[in-house]
Design an enzyme around this catalytic site. Structure first.
Site, PDB file in Angstrom:
ATOM      1  N   SER A 141       0.848  -1.188   0.000  1.00  0.00           N
ATOM      2  CA  SER A 141       0.000   0.000   0.000  1.00  0.00           C
ATOM      3  C   SER A 141       0.882   1.236   0.000  1.00  0.00           C
ATOM      4  O   SER A 141       2.050   1.190   0.411  1.00  0.00           O
ATOM      5  CB  SER A 141      -0.891   0.014   1.245  1.00  0.00           C
ATOM      6  OG  SER A 141      -1.521   1.264   1.435  1.00  0.00           O
ATOM      7  N   TYR A 154      -2.418  -0.902  10.205  1.00  0.00           N
ATOM      8  CA  TYR A 154      -2.511  -1.280   8.787  1.00  0.00           C
ATOM      9  C   TYR A 154      -1.215  -0.922   8.067  1.00  0.00           C
ATOM     10  O   TYR A 154      -0.636  -1.743   7.338  1.00  0.00           O
ATOM     11  CB  TYR A 154      -3.695  -0.564   8.137  1.00  0.00           C
ATOM     12  CG  TYR A 154      -3.719  -0.646   6.626  1.00  0.00           C
ATOM     13  CD1 TYR A 154      -4.170  -1.797   5.985  1.00  0.00           C
ATOM     14  CD2 TYR A 154      -3.287   0.419   5.836  1.00  0.00           C
ATOM     15  CE1 TYR A 154      -4.189  -1.882   4.600  1.00  0.00           C
ATOM     16  CE2 TYR A 154      -3.307   0.338   4.455  1.00  0.00           C
ATOM     17  CZ  TYR A 154      -3.750  -0.810   3.841  1.00  0.00           C
ATOM     18  OH  TYR A 154      -3.757  -0.892   2.470  1.00  0.00           O
TER      19      TYR A 154
END
Length: 270
Positions: A141, A154
């Site tokens: 990401s 995350y």
């Protein structure tokens, strides 16, 4: 690597980027083993893709090590080989600060994003090393290099995927296995709903920047497959990912402040 004629495993294949990767791979002449936690997502994929014998589906939780260890033989039994693995499955956390998160949420986020990817790598890599040409792709990401308040765990899970993938690239340089790391920015998917995260608070915050739109999932898939064809180590998906990577390298404090301001309404001022 050109994917035509190759057998490709895709996790998180029932929706979002994973689903679009499967559709695009089939269109380019690949055979695909689609893996997802949710059976209904796989059923919808079969109904819409018309993949025929070139598509197999495998309902599986990537955090289940025993099931993941058994998956290569299932795929090989159907397709005869495995040439490419794309580890796309992932979840986000609730938009909360680290000290507000439950232990269970923290563990689940790390289990799916990092350990799920690790178990897939360990299960499939011996088979990939037997192929004359093979590819391993891990999806991280933009949050792997740019900290986002309210998504710290995350981001930590995806940063772990980033460094592990770069380590795999170094370990496999003199083998037949190529390695890519995908770092998407904002992509229009159902990851929040699939992660059990409510976006009501986000919707009640500040309005998004005028003219800003998340990248469509099919366009994200196209960028990823182009990066695989070019054998890029880092595949940055979206103009925001490219811009913020540059900003974070040149002015890390300023780039973090920018993200913090955008997330302030979501988390409150405290």
């Amino acid at each position: 690597m050109r994917v035509s004629g190759k057998v490709v495993v895709v996790t998180g294949a029932g929706s979002g980027i994973g689903r679009e990767l499967v559709v695009a791979l089939l269109a380019q002449g690949a055979r695909v083993a689609a893996v997802d936690l949710k059976e209904e997502g796989l059923e919808g994929l079969v109904a819409s893709s018309q993949g025929g014998e070139g598509l197999s589906t495998h309902q599986l939780d990537v955090t289940d090590r025993r099931a993941v260890r058994a998956l290569p033989e299932e795929v090989i039994a159907h397709h005869g080989a495995v040439d490419v693995v794309i580890n796309n499955a992932g979840i986000i956390q609730p938009f909360e600060r680290v000290h507000e998160l439950s232990d269970e949420v923290i563990e689940r986020t790390m289990d799916v994003n990092f350990y799920g990817t690790l178990w897939m790598v360990r299960a499939f890599l011996p088979h990939l090393l037997e192929r004359p040409e093979a590819y391993l792709v891990n999806v991280a990401s933009m949050g792997a290099f740019l900290p986002v308040p309210g998504q710290a765990i995350y981001g930590a899970s995806k940063a772990a995927v980033k460094l592990m993938t770069e380590g795999l690239y170094a370990e496999l340089m003199e083998t037949s296995v190529r390695v890519s790391l995908v770092m998407p920015g904002a992509v229009a998917t159902d990851i929040a709903a699939n992660s059990g995260v409510s976006m009501n608070d986000a919707d009640g915050g500040s309005e998004p920047d005028e003219g800003y739109h998340a990248l469509a999932a099919d366009k994200a898939a196209a960028i990823i497959l182009e990066g695989i064809e070019d054998e890029d180590l880092h595949i940055l998906v979206g103009s925001d990912a490219r811009l913020m990577q540059l900003a974070n390298r040149i002015a890390p404090k300023s780039s973090i402040r920018l993200i913090q301001r955008k997330m302030r309404d979501l988390l409150g001022d405290a």
